[in-house]
Design a protein around this motif. Structure first.
Motif, PDB file in Angstrom:
ATOM      1  N   PRO A   1      40.512  67.924 -12.887  1.00 21.53           N
ATOM      2  CA  PRO A   1      40.602  68.773 -11.719  1.00 21.53           C
ATOM      3  C   PRO A   1      41.761  68.557 -10.901  1.00 21.53           C
ATOM      4  O   PRO A   1      42.267  69.487 -10.334  1.00 21.53           O
ATOM      5  N   ARG A   2      42.555  67.622 -10.852  1.00 23.88           N
ATOM      6  CA  ARG A   2      43.727  67.269  -9.967  1.00 23.88           C
ATOM      7  C   ARG A   2      44.964  67.620 -10.970  1.00 23.88           C
ATOM      8  O   ARG A   2      46.051  67.847 -10.159  1.00 23.88           O
ATOM      9  N   VAL A   3      45.024  68.154 -12.060  1.00 26.05           N
ATOM     10  CA  VAL A   3      46.090  68.514 -12.831  1.00 26.05           C
ATOM     11  C   VAL A   3      46.464  70.114 -12.300  1.00 26.05           C
ATOM     12  O   VAL A   3      45.563  71.017 -12.001  1.00 26.05           O
ATOM     13  N   ASP A   4      47.682  70.386 -12.188  1.00 26.59           N
ATOM     14  CA  ASP A   4      48.201  71.604 -12.038  1.00 26.59           C
ATOM     15  C   ASP A   4      48.282  72.587 -13.225  1.00 26.59           C
ATOM     16  O   ASP A   4      49.363  72.369 -13.639  1.00 26.59           O
ATOM     17  N   THR A   5      47.405  73.368 -13.390  1.00 26.89           N
ATOM     18  CA  THR A   5      47.352  74.057 -14.625  1.00 26.89           C
ATOM     19  C   THR A   5      48.320  75.021 -14.569  1.00 26.89           C
ATOM     20  O   THR A   5      48.667  75.970 -15.562  1.00 26.89           O
ATOM     21  N   GLY A   6      48.890  75.569 -13.264  1.00 27.43           N
ATOM     22  CA  GLY A   6      50.027  76.446 -13.317  1.00 27.43           C
ATOM     23  C   GLY A   6      51.171  76.144 -13.847  1.00 27.43           C
ATOM     24  O   GLY A   6      51.911  76.990 -14.182  1.00 27.43           O
ATOM     25  N   LEU A   7      51.326  74.793 -14.174  1.00 25.85           N
ATOM     26  CA  LEU A   7      52.687  74.623 -15.082  1.00 25.85           C
ATOM     27  C   LEU A   7      52.436  74.654 -16.464  1.00 25.85           C
ATOM     28  O   LEU A   7      53.362  74.721 -17.313  1.00 25.85           O
TER      29      LEU A   7
END
Length: 409
Positions: free
Chosen positions: A106-112
């Motif tokens: 959940p803490r990962v920025d999937t926008g990257l």
């Protein structure tokens, strides 16, 4: 085809969760970076800049290797070092894939993360490569094989490119590959390849590696236990006490530095080299060997069968235990106590330089159980080839004397 993901709100959400150092890295220059620029950074700066990308890539790989292996090809940091590329054979599954990533981390920025078209799944490519490299009738040797990041080609490094090209151009081979829709090959010459082996182990160090110097093609001793202190967390590589002295600097036979001997317990014929370790052992009957996880420890019982993995003998099994924990033998003026076994079917059971190497039980196809470290051989000739039997210090004697355990526990 590509799925472009809007990043503005994703980044804002991530900023609320990420550590300040990571936030600072993301909030800095958004200009693309080249590989040269990243390579020139200090490791600390690289960690700051690449932290959000590495976290995203790790989460992608977890999802791709489990719930979405049906579409997953590969993951890569973007060549701009500001994005992560995930290659999927079905880009329409991208939204669901990213949803799985968010659930996994959940803490990962999937926008990257950008979703890019892949040619074949990783499982399909692995199967093709295994089929190629496992063949023994090829008129050339494969030094290395691996797929391109998009799965569109398989790269083969071979010793004889002309022979390889001729082989794959053979009508029957070409026909079989065409019918199987085999991945195109990119063949290059191997300019020299050698396995990284226990002859020149490197950190973190394993059991059964060759410790130098080398005499007549043999190692001086063999590493035995990758350990960690139970009281202060220092890491140790244990070998036989008669191999070196306190203060000695120890090197692998191939030249890599292992570490310095900090402690010695001559009453149990054991010494302790301070160095990073991990609970694997080298195994196999050749110099290159392979590694196996150490799944636990135990002392053996009489009539049990063990194997010894001293470097110079490689693997010797069918050692039948005659004395379990109550055998004694002399080393450097001390009376050592431990276990002793004989080769049940005869033959050489140990060689000079095997000292310190692990005695193990094969209790699982893919892992080993540690019983102790080799100390002494009987029935030895002038070449220090021993056919009478082999003695070892029991693992629990070492653990209890020096307060250590397998690293990690």
């Amino acid at each position: 085809m590509r799925i472009t993901v809007r990043r503005t709100w994703a980044v804002v959400g991530a900023l609320l969760l990420l550590p300040l150092s990571t936030v600072a890295a993301q909030a800095g220059s958004a200009d693309p970076l080249s590989a040269d620029q990243v390579a020139k950074m200090s490791p600390e700066r690289q960690a700051e800049v690449l932290a959000p990308l590495r976290a995203a890539a790790e989460a992608v790989a977890k999802v791709g290797g489990s719930t979405r292996s049906d579409v997953y090809t590969q993951v890569a940091l973007g060549t701009d070092y500001r994005s992560v590329k995930v290659y999927l054979t079905d880009v329409s599954a991208g939204a669901d894939f990213l949803a799985d990533v968010r659930r996994t981390a959940p803490r990962v920025d999937t926008g990257l993360i950008d979703v890019v078209a892949g040619k074949k799944t990783r499982k399909q490519l692995d199967a093709e490569i295994t089929a190629l490299t496992s063949r023994r009738d090829l008129p050339f040797d494969i030094a290395l094989a691996g797929p391109s990041v998009d799965g569109g080609t398989i790269d083969l490094m071979v010793d004889d490119p002309a022979a390889a090209r001729a082989y794959f151009a053979t009508p029957s081979v070409a026909k079989d590959r065409e019918e199987a829709s085999a991945t195109p090959l990119r063949i290059t010459e191997s300019t020299g390849a050698a396995p990284l082996s226990r002859e020149n182990d490197s950190a973190p160090f394993y059991a059964a590696a060759a410790l130098g110097p080398s005499y007549g093609g043999r190692s001086q001793c063999t590493s035995g236990i990758p350990a960690i202190s139970t009281w202060d967390g220092r890491q140790w590589l244990v070998t036989a006490g008669h191999c070196y002295n306190v203060g000695d600097h120890v090197y692998a036979v191939g030249g890599n530095y292992v570490g310095q001997v900090k402690f010695k317990r001559p009453e149990i014929d054991s010494l302790f080299i301070e160095t990073p370790t991990y609970r694997y052992t080298w195994d196999g009957v050749d110099a290159a060997g392979y590694v196996r996880y150490l799944n636990g420890v135990r002392n053996v019982a009489v009539n049990d069968f063990t194997c010894q993995l001293g470097y110079n003998s490689k693997v010797v099994c069918n050692i039948r235990t005659v004395y379990a924990g109550n055998a004694t033998w002399p080393i450097d003026g001390y009376t050592i106590r431990g276990s002793y076994g004989v080769p049940h079917y005869g033959g050489i059971v140990g060689r000079g330089g095997d000292s310190g190497g692990p005695v193990i039980t094969i209790n699982d196809p893919d892992s080993r159980q540690l019983n102790g470290i080799i100390s002494y051989g009987t029935g030895c000739n002038a070449a220090k080839e021993c056919s009478g039997g082999v003695a070892w210090v029991d693992v629990w004697s070492i653990f209890n004397n020096f307060a250590i355990k397998l690293n990690p526990s």
